[in-house]
Design an enzyme around this catalytic site. Structure first.
Site, PDB file in Angstrom:
ATOM      1  N   PHE A  62       0.910  -1.111   0.066  1.00  0.00           N
ATOM      2  CA  PHE A  62      -0.043  -0.039  -0.173  1.00  0.00           C
ATOM      3  C   PHE A  62       0.907   1.203  -0.174  1.00  0.00           C
ATOM      4  O   PHE A  62       1.790   1.197   0.812  1.00  0.00           O
ATOM      5  CB  PHE A  62      -0.702  -0.098   1.387  1.00  0.00           C
ATOM      6  CG  PHE A  62      -2.190   0.988   1.045  1.00  0.00           C
ATOM      7  CD1 PHE A  62      -3.043   1.097   0.465  1.00  0.00           C
ATOM      8  CD2 PHE A  62      -1.724   1.915   2.525  1.00  0.00           C
ATOM      9  CE1 PHE A  62      -4.026   1.955   0.365  1.00  0.00           C
ATOM     10  CE2 PHE A  62      -2.975   2.935   2.457  1.00  0.00           C
ATOM     11  CZ  PHE A  62      -4.068   2.928   1.543  1.00  0.00           C
ATOM     12  N   SER A 113       3.397  -6.980   1.930  1.00  0.00           N
ATOM     13  CA  SER A 113       1.986  -6.405   2.726  1.00  0.00           C
ATOM     14  C   SER A 113       0.850  -6.554   1.975  1.00  0.00           C
ATOM     15  O   SER A 113       0.287  -7.638   1.623  1.00  0.00           O
ATOM     16  CB  SER A 113       2.310  -4.844   2.703  1.00  0.00           C
ATOM     17  OG  SER A 113       1.484  -4.390   3.815  1.00  0.00           O
ATOM     18  N   MET A 114       0.156  -5.369   1.223  1.00  0.00           N
ATOM     19  CA  MET A 114      -1.145  -5.800   0.528  1.00  0.00           C
ATOM     20  C   MET A 114      -0.762  -6.344  -0.584  1.00  0.00           C
ATOM     21  O   MET A 114      -1.556  -6.959  -1.176  1.00  0.00           O
ATOM     22  CB  MET A 114      -1.798  -4.297   0.410  1.00  0.00           C
ATOM     23  CG  MET A 114      -2.572  -3.787   1.353  1.00  0.00           C
ATOM     24  SD  MET A 114      -3.611  -2.482   0.657  1.00  0.00           S
ATOM     25  CE  MET A 114      -4.328  -1.909   2.469  1.00  0.00           C
ATOM     26  N   TRP A 151      -0.564  -8.393   4.251  1.00  0.00           N
ATOM     27  CA  TRP A 151      -1.732  -7.901   4.877  1.00  0.00           C
ATOM     28  C   TRP A 151      -3.032  -8.186   4.069  1.00  0.00           C
ATOM     29  O   TRP A 151      -3.058  -8.101   2.985  1.00  0.00           O
ATOM     30  CB  TRP A 151      -1.492  -6.499   4.881  1.00  0.00           C
ATOM     31  CG  TRP A 151      -2.489  -5.739   5.563  1.00  0.00           C
ATOM     32  CD1 TRP A 151      -2.576  -5.072   7.102  1.00  0.00           C
ATOM     33  CD2 TRP A 151      -3.899  -5.074   5.109  1.00  0.00           C
ATOM     34  NE1 TRP A 151      -3.546  -4.435   7.345  1.00  0.00           N
ATOM     35  CE2 TRP A 151      -4.469  -4.567   6.140  1.00  0.00           C
ATOM     36  CE3 TRP A 151      -4.479  -5.240   3.949  1.00  0.00           C
ATOM     37  CZ2 TRP A 151      -5.689  -3.921   6.191  1.00  0.00           C
ATOM     38  CZ3 TRP A 151      -5.699  -4.619   3.754  1.00  0.00           C
ATOM     39  CH2 TRP A 151      -6.515  -4.034   4.955  1.00  0.00           C
ATOM     40  N   ASP A 198       6.138  -6.851  13.807  1.00  0.00           N
ATOM     41  CA  ASP A 198       5.292  -6.205  12.598  1.00  0.00           C
ATOM     42  C   ASP A 198       3.901  -5.605  13.541  1.00  0.00           C
ATOM     43  O   ASP A 198       3.325  -6.172  14.032  1.00  0.00           O
ATOM     44  CB  ASP A 198       4.614  -7.016  11.649  1.00  0.00           C
ATOM     45  CG  ASP A 198       4.115  -6.430  10.285  1.00  0.00           C
ATOM     46  OD1 ASP A 198       3.529  -5.375  10.465  1.00  0.00           O
ATOM     47  OD2 ASP A 198       4.145  -7.001   9.342  1.00  0.00           O
ATOM     48  N   HIS A 241       7.639  -4.655   9.913  1.00  0.00           N
ATOM     49  CA  HIS A 241       6.862  -4.618   8.478  1.00  0.00           C
ATOM     50  C   HIS A 241       7.357  -4.488   7.289  1.00  0.00           C
ATOM     51  O   HIS A 241       7.290  -4.946   6.293  1.00  0.00           O
ATOM     52  CB  HIS A 241       5.508  -3.722   8.603  1.00  0.00           C
ATOM     53  CG  HIS A 241       4.461  -3.757   7.769  1.00  0.00           C
ATOM     54  ND1 HIS A 241       3.756  -4.940   7.272  1.00  0.00           N
ATOM     55  CD2 HIS A 241       4.168  -2.999   6.748  1.00  0.00           C
ATOM     56  CE1 HIS A 241       3.016  -4.631   6.212  1.00  0.00           C
ATOM     57  NE2 HIS A 241       3.124  -3.553   6.059  1.00  0.00           N
TER      58      HIS A 241
HETATM   59  O1  9J3 Z   1       0.579  -2.742   2.151  1.00  0.00           O
HETATM   60  C1  9J3 Z   1       0.666  -2.537   3.359  1.00  0.00           C
HETATM   61  O2  9J3 Z   1       1.515  -1.878   3.806  1.00  0.00           O
HETATM   62  C2  9J3 Z   1      -0.593  -2.779   4.020  1.00  0.00           C
HETATM   63  C3  9J3 Z   1      -0.728  -2.336   5.735  1.00  0.00           C
HETATM   64  C4  9J3 Z   1      -1.707  -1.105   5.652  1.00  0.00           C
HETATM   65  O3  9J3 Z   1      -0.996  -0.063   5.849  1.00  0.00           O
HETATM   66  O4  9J3 Z   1      -2.843  -1.562   5.550  1.00  0.00           O
HETATM   67  C5  9J3 Z   1      -3.757  -0.354   6.242  1.00  0.00           C
HETATM   68  C6  9J3 Z   1      -4.822  -0.024   5.451  1.00  0.00           C
END
Ligand code: 9J3
Ligand code: ZN
Length: 299
Positions: free
Chosen positions: A100, A168-169, A193, A214, A246
């Site tokens: 993200f 993450s995403m 995530w 994380d 993270h």
């Molecule tokens: O891609 C990410 O770092 C997902 C973690 C995040 O900030 O999700 C909150 C919407």
């Protein structure tokens, strides 16, 4: 193997049979690399060592080519890293999504690191830095389709041997992509995530990598339930990085590299020479908080 109780003479004859079988196997394998290459048409590169999978670069020199967002549909363009030489035939391929609000640059270190071990690696941008995991999964698949069907390196890729990774995403998207396309051979979410915590639908060998510290995608709410929900019958692993957070997957990291290389080689290339780094399960250490998985692998 499990030996049931047996008489001394019976055991001796079993051992004799085992020795004879081993001798026959040795004779079969004596031609060495030739015989191994014939046994597994997908394996690439020399026999691995701990040093070779921990090294900052593998045995292949790497070239790269950038793909403009204007030239593609379904994802945001990116950079393709690939072994420069064509002497070893085709390679498996991996697409990697950032997280993200992040760009391709946040996962760029994985491009040459993995490609130099003998993969074509596509680090991508997403259409929007705000895209959610479902969209990131679709974009990883669009990137693989571009890579194998239209890219300038399509002739260097074995289009049946593909994998996905992401941060993450993008890790959430990695799980989405594998759910959508079960023909994928390997998936590795990195501090992934996702609001969906359950992945019993996956048929792709998956290594879930989390980080003990994380606080954005805590392992208790993300990586651990992802791993636990995978089918019991699936080849799967859970690697929790020690003293990590993270954003650890956003810089060069030898633990991420060595286990990712081993997982991709083992399941994209069917290269059992890498099973030694995955089984028996790695023990906790200065870099590994926890490791779970099934051994030996079954696929
Ligand atoms: O891609 C990410 O770092 C997902 C973690 C995040 O900030 O999700 C909150 C919407
Ligand atoms: Zn689910």
């Amino acid at each position: 193997m499990h030996l049931t109780p047996t008489s001394r003479t019976h055991r001796r004859s079993l051992l004799g049979a085992a020795a004879a079988a081993a001798a026959a196997l040795c004779a079969t394998l004596l031609p060495g690399t030739q015989a191994q290459a014939a046994d597994n048409p997908y394996e690439r590169g020399p026999a691995p060592t701990v040093a070779s999978i921990e090294a900052s670069r593998g045995p292949y020199s790497v070239s790269d080519t950038s793909v403009s967002s204007l030239a593609v549909t379904g994802f945001g363009g990116g950079t393709i890293y690939y072994p420069t030489s064509t002497a070893d035939g085709t390679f498996g391929a991996v697409a990697i999504s950032p997280g993200f609000t992040a760009y391709e640059s946040s996962i760029a270190w994985l491009g040459p690191r993995l490609a130099s071990q003998g993969f074509v690696v596509f680090t991508i941008d997403t259409n929007s830095i705000y895209d959610q995991p479902g969209s990131r999964g679709d974009q990883l698949l669009a990137a693989l389709d571009y890579l194998t069907q239209r890219s300038s390196v399509r002739g260097r890729i074995d289009s049946t041997r593909l994998g996905v990774m992401g941060h993450s995403m993008g890790g959430g998207g990695t799980l989405e992509a594998a759910k959508e396309r079960p023909s994928l051979q390997a998936a590795i979410p990195l501090t992934g995530w996702n609001t969906d915590k359950t992945w019993p639908e996956l048929r792709t060998p998956t290594m879930v990598i989390g980080a003990d510290g994380d606080t954005v995608a805590s392992v208790s709410s993300h990586s651990e339930p992802f791993y636990q929900s995978l089918p019991a019958s699936l080849d799967k692993a859970y690697l929790e990085l020690n003293n990590a957070n993270h954003f650890t997957p956003n810089s060069s990291n030898t633990t991420i590299a060595k286990y990712s290389i081993s997982w991709l080689k083992r399941f994209i290339d069917n290269d059992t020479r890498y099973e030694q780094f995955l089984c028996p399960l790695p023990r906790p250490s200065l870099t590994i908080e926890e490791y779970r998985g099934n051994c030996p692998h079954t696929s």
